[in-house]
Design an enzyme around this catalytic site. Sequence first.
Site, PDB file in Angstrom:
ATOM      1  N   SER A 230       0.872  -1.187   0.000  1.00 52.27           N
ATOM      2  CA  SER A 230       0.000   0.000   0.000  1.00 52.27           C
ATOM      3  C   SER A 230       0.900   1.225   0.000  1.00 52.27           C
ATOM      4  O   SER A 230       2.084   1.129   0.363  1.00 52.27           O
ATOM      5  CB  SER A 230      -0.853  -0.012   1.274  1.00 52.27           C
TER       6      SER A 230
ATOM      7  N   TYR B 120      -2.066  -1.037  10.447  1.00 52.50           N
ATOM      8  CA  TYR B 120      -2.015  -1.194   8.986  1.00 52.50           C
ATOM      9  C   TYR B 120      -0.692  -0.638   8.446  1.00 52.50           C
ATOM     10  O   TYR B 120      -0.019  -1.275   7.634  1.00 52.50           O
ATOM     11  CB  TYR B 120      -3.210  -0.453   8.392  1.00 52.50           C
TER      12      TYR B 120
HETATM   13  P1  NAD Z   1     -11.315  -6.319   0.136  1.00 57.15           P
HETATM   14  O1  NAD Z   1     -11.889  -6.164   1.486  1.00 57.15           O
HETATM   15  O2  NAD Z   1     -12.144  -6.075  -1.075  1.00 57.15           O
HETATM   16  O3  NAD Z   1     -10.660  -7.758  -0.043  1.00 57.15           O
HETATM   17  C1  NAD Z   1      -9.934  -8.373   0.982  1.00 57.15           C
HETATM   18  C2  NAD Z   1      -9.822  -9.845   0.682  1.00 57.15           C
HETATM   19  O4  NAD Z   1      -9.097 -10.464   1.756  1.00 57.15           O
HETATM   20  C3  NAD Z   1     -11.177 -10.550   0.617  1.00 57.15           C
HETATM   21  O5  NAD Z   1     -11.134 -11.572  -0.352  1.00 57.15           O
HETATM   22  C4  NAD Z   1     -11.320 -11.151   2.019  1.00 57.15           C
HETATM   23  O6  NAD Z   1     -12.181 -12.279   2.067  1.00 57.15           O
HETATM   24  C5  NAD Z   1      -9.869 -11.544   2.264  1.00 57.15           C
HETATM   25  N1  NAD Z   1      -9.560 -11.770   3.673  1.00 57.15           N
HETATM   26  C6  NAD Z   1      -9.779 -10.947   4.732  1.00 57.15           C
HETATM   27  N2  NAD Z   1      -9.381 -11.558   5.856  1.00 57.15           N
HETATM   28  C7  NAD Z   1      -8.911 -12.782   5.507  1.00 57.15           C
HETATM   29  C8  NAD Z   1      -8.363 -13.871   6.229  1.00 57.15           C
HETATM   30  N3  NAD Z   1      -8.233 -13.850   7.558  1.00 57.15           N
HETATM   31  N4  NAD Z   1      -7.993 -14.972   5.540  1.00 57.15           N
HETATM   32  C9  NAD Z   1      -8.154 -15.028   4.200  1.00 57.15           C
HETATM   33  N5  NAD Z   1      -8.649 -14.020   3.462  1.00 57.15           N
HETATM   34  C10 NAD Z   1      -9.029 -12.912   4.117  1.00 57.15           C
HETATM   35  O7  NAD Z   1     -10.036  -5.361   0.142  1.00 57.15           O
HETATM   36  P2  NAD Z   1      -9.090  -4.784  -1.011  1.00 57.15           P
HETATM   37  O8  NAD Z   1      -9.205  -3.320  -0.959  1.00 57.15           O
HETATM   38  O9  NAD Z   1      -9.258  -5.506  -2.290  1.00 57.15           O
HETATM   39  O10 NAD Z   1      -7.680  -5.137  -0.365  1.00 57.15           O
HETATM   40  C11 NAD Z   1      -6.789  -6.105  -0.892  1.00 57.15           C
HETATM   41  C12 NAD Z   1      -5.378  -5.729  -0.488  1.00 57.15           C
HETATM   42  O11 NAD Z   1      -5.033  -4.475  -1.064  1.00 57.15           O
HETATM   43  C13 NAD Z   1      -5.186  -5.576   1.023  1.00 57.15           C
HETATM   44  O12 NAD Z   1      -3.938  -6.106   1.412  1.00 57.15           O
HETATM   45  C14 NAD Z   1      -5.195  -4.074   1.209  1.00 57.15           C
HETATM   46  O13 NAD Z   1      -4.477  -3.677   2.345  1.00 57.15           O
HETATM   47  C15 NAD Z   1      -4.526  -3.632  -0.060  1.00 57.15           C
HETATM   48  N6  NAD Z   1      -4.767  -2.233  -0.428  1.00 57.15           N
HETATM   49  C16 NAD Z   1      -6.026  -1.780  -0.701  1.00 57.15           C
HETATM   50  C17 NAD Z   1      -6.199  -0.452  -1.051  1.00 57.15           C
HETATM   51  C18 NAD Z   1      -7.545   0.111  -1.390  1.00 57.15           C
HETATM   52  O14 NAD Z   1      -7.644   1.338  -1.558  1.00 57.15           O
HETATM   53  N7  NAD Z   1      -8.587  -0.678  -1.526  1.00 57.15           N
HETATM   54  C19 NAD Z   1      -5.120   0.398  -1.104  1.00 57.15           C
HETATM   55  C20 NAD Z   1      -3.857  -0.086  -0.804  1.00 57.15           C
HETATM   56  C21 NAD Z   1      -3.691  -1.417  -0.479  1.00 57.15           C
END
Ligand code: NAD
Length: 256
Positions: free
Chosen positions: A138, A151
């Site tokens: 991130s 985080y």
């Molecule tokens: P999201 O909530 O849409 O998806 C998260 C995924 O992780 C889901 O499939 C969920 O079921 C899974 N998950 C959660 N806890 C779990 C566990 N204990 N075991 C197995 N799976 C688990 O979120 P997203 O925004 O797609 O995030 C995905 C990644 O991208 C994360 O690491 C997040 O930190 C990172 N990220 C997101 C953003 C953003 O703006 N959305 C920005 C930077 C980084």
Amino acid sequence: MLTGKTALVTGSTSGIGLGLAVALAKAGANVMLNGFGEVESAKAEVARHGGKVSYHGADMSKPAEIEAMVRACEAEFGTLDILVNNAGIQHVANIEDFPVERWDAIIAINLSSAFHTTRLALPGMKQRNWGRVINVASVHGLVASAQKSAYVAAKHGIVGFTKTAALECATTGITHNAICPGWVLTPLVQKQIDARAAQANISKEQAQKDLLAEKQPSLQFTTPEQLAELALFMCSPAGDNIRGVAWNVDGGWVAQ
Ligand code: NAD
């Protein structure tokens, strides 16, 4: 491009992970999905795009379940060539109010799980002298925001872990890199928009605009598809010597 390769994408039932899984399948890879929630629809969406699709429901906070998932992937497909460590959760609170169990869960899911998958996948990758490990970090792996201590600590940690792993594999065909998105409109971010709207008593549309304006100069969300193109580039021969980078895709967030 990736025909015959197998990808394991953690947290791929939703958001960024699902987008990456679809792109890897379109490129010809077999894909093992993981995560909670809409499992069947995620499987169907990825299956529409190509290779074989499988699913393992390992909880990424549990090392024994992570080991079972990696072994199941290798048993089912014969190899694990592309590992995408993407599963992640968020919790927003000041440090003195931060629930201890949320801290532990964020460190386990957003950071330690990548150590476990990587240590378990590396022996097979080393045998074949090819591998791609892509850690979805991130911008919070590069800079901080208030109220996101766990985080930010986990994401800075995974950037450091990526660099160490890249050095350990530097003379092999295995690369380790991090992708550092800014805001991407996924369920993880929608929750933060909803909380902002409720707290300031404004519409969700206004809360979304404010959220972007505060940190992301382009005022545009990055899409999972854009992140997937970068991941595919890292998987291509052009990525053979890209090692240990933390590549932000953030509309200018970190340039400020
Ligand atoms: P999201 O909530 O849409 O998806 C998260 C995924 O992780 C889901 O499939 C969920 O079921 C899974 N998950 C959660 N806890 C779990 C566990 N204990 N075991 C197995 N799976 C688990 O979120 P997203 O925004 O797609 O995030 C995905 C990644 O991208 C994360 O690491 C997040 O930190 C990172 N990220 C997101 C953003 C953003 O703006 N959305 C920005 C930077 C980084």
